[in-house]
Scaffold this motif. Structure first.
Motif, mmCIF file in Angstrom:
data_model
loop_
_atom_site.group_PDB
_atom_site.id
_atom_site.type_symbol
_atom_site.label_atom_id
_atom_site.label_comp_id
_atom_site.label_asym_id
_atom_site.label_seq_id
_atom_site.Cartn_x
_atom_site.Cartn_y
_atom_site.Cartn_z
ATOM 1 N N PRO A 39 0.815 -1.221 0.000
ATOM 2 C CA PRO A 39 0.000 0.000 0.000
ATOM 3 C C PRO A 39 0.844 1.264 0.000
ATOM 4 O O PRO A 39 0.333 2.347 -0.255
ATOM 5 C CB PRO A 39 -0.827 -0.116 1.279
ATOM 6 N N THR A 40 2.130 1.149 0.278
ATOM 7 C CA THR A 40 2.973 2.334 0.306
ATOM 8 C C THR A 40 3.594 2.625 -1.058
ATOM 9 O O THR A 40 4.367 3.555 -1.210
ATOM 10 C CB THR A 40 4.099 2.191 1.349
ATOM 11 N N GLN A 41 3.267 1.808 -2.034
ATOM 12 C CA GLN A 41 3.722 2.086 -3.393
ATOM 13 C C GLN A 41 2.567 2.711 -4.170
ATOM 14 O O GLN A 41 1.403 2.382 -3.937
ATOM 15 C CB GLN A 41 4.140 0.796 -4.098
ATOM 16 N N THR A 42 2.879 3.573 -5.099
ATOM 17 C CA THR A 42 1.808 4.170 -5.899
ATOM 18 C C THR A 42 1.369 3.238 -7.008
ATOM 19 O O THR A 42 0.345 3.447 -7.634
ATOM 20 C CB THR A 42 2.247 5.479 -6.568
ATOM 21 N N GLN A 78 1.252 11.652 -2.684
ATOM 22 C CA GLN A 78 2.488 11.886 -1.957
ATOM 23 C C GLN A 78 2.427 11.196 -0.599
ATOM 24 O O GLN A 78 3.381 10.649 -0.105
ATOM 25 C CB GLN A 78 2.698 13.383 -1.773
ATOM 26 N N ARG A 79 1.241 11.205 -0.025
ATOM 27 C CA ARG A 79 1.088 10.564 1.268
ATOM 28 C C ARG A 79 -0.209 9.758 1.244
ATOM 29 O O ARG A 79 -1.220 10.195 0.704
ATOM 30 C CB ARG A 79 1.011 11.623 2.356
ATOM 31 N N ILE A 80 -0.141 8.568 1.813
ATOM 32 C CA ILE A 80 -1.301 7.685 1.807
ATOM 33 C C ILE A 80 -1.603 7.221 3.225
ATOM 34 O O ILE A 80 -0.718 6.705 3.906
ATOM 35 C CB ILE A 80 -1.032 6.439 0.920
ATOM 36 N N ARG A 81 -2.816 7.442 3.646
ATOM 37 C CA ARG A 81 -3.247 6.864 4.922
ATOM 38 C C ARG A 81 -4.066 5.634 4.604
ATOM 39 O O ARG A 81 -4.980 5.700 3.791
ATOM 40 C CB ARG A 81 -4.089 7.854 5.711
ATOM 41 N N TYR A 82 -3.731 4.543 5.210
ATOM 42 C CA TYR A 82 -4.493 3.342 4.894
ATOM 43 C C TYR A 82 -4.889 2.595 6.148
ATOM 44 O O TYR A 82 -4.248 2.690 7.190
ATOM 45 C CB TYR A 82 -3.722 2.427 3.947
ATOM 46 N N ARG A 83 -5.954 1.870 6.000
ATOM 47 C CA ARG A 83 -6.487 1.072 7.093
ATOM 48 C C ARG A 83 -6.860 -0.290 6.540
ATOM 49 O O ARG A 83 -7.486 -0.388 5.479
ATOM 50 C CB ARG A 83 -7.715 1.764 7.667
ATOM 51 N N ILE A 139 -5.418 -2.586 11.093
ATOM 52 C CA ILE A 139 -4.115 -2.011 10.763
ATOM 53 C C ILE A 139 -4.348 -0.589 10.293
ATOM 54 O O ILE A 139 -5.230 -0.339 9.477
ATOM 55 C CB ILE A 139 -3.441 -2.801 9.635
ATOM 56 N N ASP A 140 -3.567 0.317 10.809
ATOM 57 C CA ASP A 140 -3.792 1.738 10.578
ATOM 58 C C ASP A 140 -2.442 2.395 10.410
ATOM 59 O O ASP A 140 -1.646 2.412 11.329
ATOM 60 C CB ASP A 140 -4.455 2.334 11.832
ATOM 61 N N SER A 141 -2.186 2.947 9.233
ATOM 62 C CA SER A 141 -0.835 3.465 9.043
ATOM 63 C C SER A 141 -0.800 4.571 7.996
ATOM 64 O O SER A 141 -1.778 4.819 7.294
ATOM 65 C CB SER A 141 0.096 2.330 8.642
ATOM 66 N N ILE A 142 0.337 5.224 7.927
ATOM 67 C CA ILE A 142 0.546 6.285 6.938
ATOM 68 C C ILE A 142 1.817 5.983 6.176
ATOM 69 O O ILE A 142 2.808 5.560 6.764
ATOM 70 C CB ILE A 142 0.696 7.654 7.620
ATOM 71 N N ALA A 143 1.774 6.177 4.871
ATOM 72 C CA ALA A 143 2.970 5.979 4.056
ATOM 73 C C ALA A 143 3.324 7.286 3.360
ATOM 74 O O ALA A 143 2.468 7.927 2.761
ATOM 75 C CB ALA A 143 2.717 4.900 3.017
ATOM 76 N N LEU A 149 5.426 8.803 0.341
ATOM 77 C CA LEU A 149 6.071 8.321 -0.875
ATOM 78 C C LEU A 149 7.254 9.219 -1.203
ATOM 79 O O LEU A 149 7.127 10.444 -1.254
ATOM 80 C CB LEU A 149 5.081 8.344 -2.034
#
Lengths: 235, 235
Positions: free
Chosen positions: A74-77, A171-176, B227-231, B233
DNA sequence: TCTACTCTTTGGACTATACCAATATTTAGG
DNA sequence: CCTAAATATTGGTATAGTCCAAAGAGTAGA
């Protein structure tokens, strides 16, 4: 505990290569007879294998052997298509709908907009080797992308359109990430029985300028995906 | 499709506050009678709610209402205890075993060691509000931490011991998240029935100097975690 | 008061069967 | 040869029980 033996027998057949990825298992009645048990018990065993991600089912079509999951960072675009291709998989995307709508309460909250704001909503189903594995809904801030729907959403990835036509990049991704189960239309679109285990990925994406761009909710067939990532700690 | 009505009725009771977090549902036979159906169908409905993460069961003890999941950020070094406290939850950890062993094939591979190397293995069960939610196994490169087991692993977190006694800290974490199901001893330790849905987090941790320190396999009751996070890039 | 034993309740597992509707397959027709 | 209608198969859902072992509650004894 007879269903354990059934499970083991099926797992063995998979590992021995008697059953290969995406292959259909024999009919439940046949399997039940083969293992000298009832359909109820047989289905118990199959459901357990489904929970483990070794087999999956298509609604009213039968049980199949799960292929290797796709690895997802998820941290890749990287969009779905490129991610799949990078792993020698055969992706395909089906556009279900792309339209301008008024934000639902839930969508408005995610996008930090007042209720009933204008937003775009894009619904897609994504396939791997012609198996539907992912249902994605995108909610997009309309004011950032005038005339977005005039671009060909069915052929181009959203991130490509953002970048090429609007100069906007993630540029920034918040994911759950949560586990849940597939229901209703989503289950149907994935050819799944209601209640099929699912992995839910919700993302909120921000641009280079820190602006909130869009968010998406992804429903994955749980056996089709493994999240794989690296975190650097700034300490 | 009667089980849908049963599901909805139970969900409603949860959302109306008739049933509150961690509360035990009535006995299956009672519920089945109340909904005028058989135990088989009732259990179908309950299993579906379990897959959705709304109820959970303890083996031979009954069904309970799932509390809010704990939010978990794999990119933070925060250990379980601090993470729980930061969210106003009540953590507890039980040390099952801490010993020096010869690396299994699987562990050796993860730790990038030759087979049968000396490693430490630490098994723990972690609780939230006295509910067991997580089974963790740590595999640790023994040569980096002489006499680790003489420290009190049952009272102190591993990361604290690494830092305070060996000057080693996590710097980079590789993690993998999968869904699966609980089996055997792990299910037992979590008071779960075999086949309970689970979220599996595997981590490989590296120090400031880029050295591989340890790895861990975490089996979570799937309803207990999101799971809760920020990436960010780097593009 | 605490422990040990007994009894009752309960969840886990399984059998046997039935009906329906959606698939899949076969058959008939153009 | 291809399409459309008829038929067979199959998965999804449900009923009505049974047996067993573990957990929980209650009881008697130290």
């Amino acid at each position: 505990m007879q269903y354990l033996k059934i499970k083991d027998a099926i797992v063995e057949q998979i590992e021995d290569g008697m059953l290969t990825a995406r292959q259909k298992l024999p009919a439940e009645r046949k399997l039940a007879e083969a293992f000298d048990t009832t359909r109820v018990t047989l289905r118990e065993a199959l459901s357990m294998l489904e929970a483990e991600g070794r087999v999956y089912r298509e609604d009213r079509r039968g049980w199949f052997v799960s292929p290797e999951p796709m690895s997802y960072d998820p941290t890749q675009t990287l969009n779905f298509t490129n991610m799949a291709l990078a792993q020698q998989r055969q992706p395909r995307t089906e556009l279900l709908a792309a339209k301008q709508v008024l934000a639902s309460k839930h969508a408005a909250k995610k996008l930090e907009l007042p209720p009933f704001s204008d937003i775009y909503r894009v619904d897609r189903v994504r396939y791997l080797e012609e198996r539907p594995v992912l249902y994605v809904t995108n909610f997009i801030r309309a004011e950032l992308f005038p005339d977005l729907l005039k671009r060909d959403c069915s052929r181009n990835s959203l991130t490509d359109i953002y970048r090429e036509h609007y100069g906007v990049e993630y540029q920034r991704i918040r994911y759950r990430i949560t586990t849940s189960s597939l229901q209703g239309e989503i289950a149907q679109a994935l050819r799944a029985t209601a209640g099929t285990p699912a992995m839910v990925v919700e993302r909120i994406n921000y641009s280079q300028t820190g602006e909130l761009i869009d968010c998406d909710i992804e429903y994955w067939r749980h056996d089709a995906i493994t999240i794989d990532s690296i975190a650097e700690l700034s300490a």
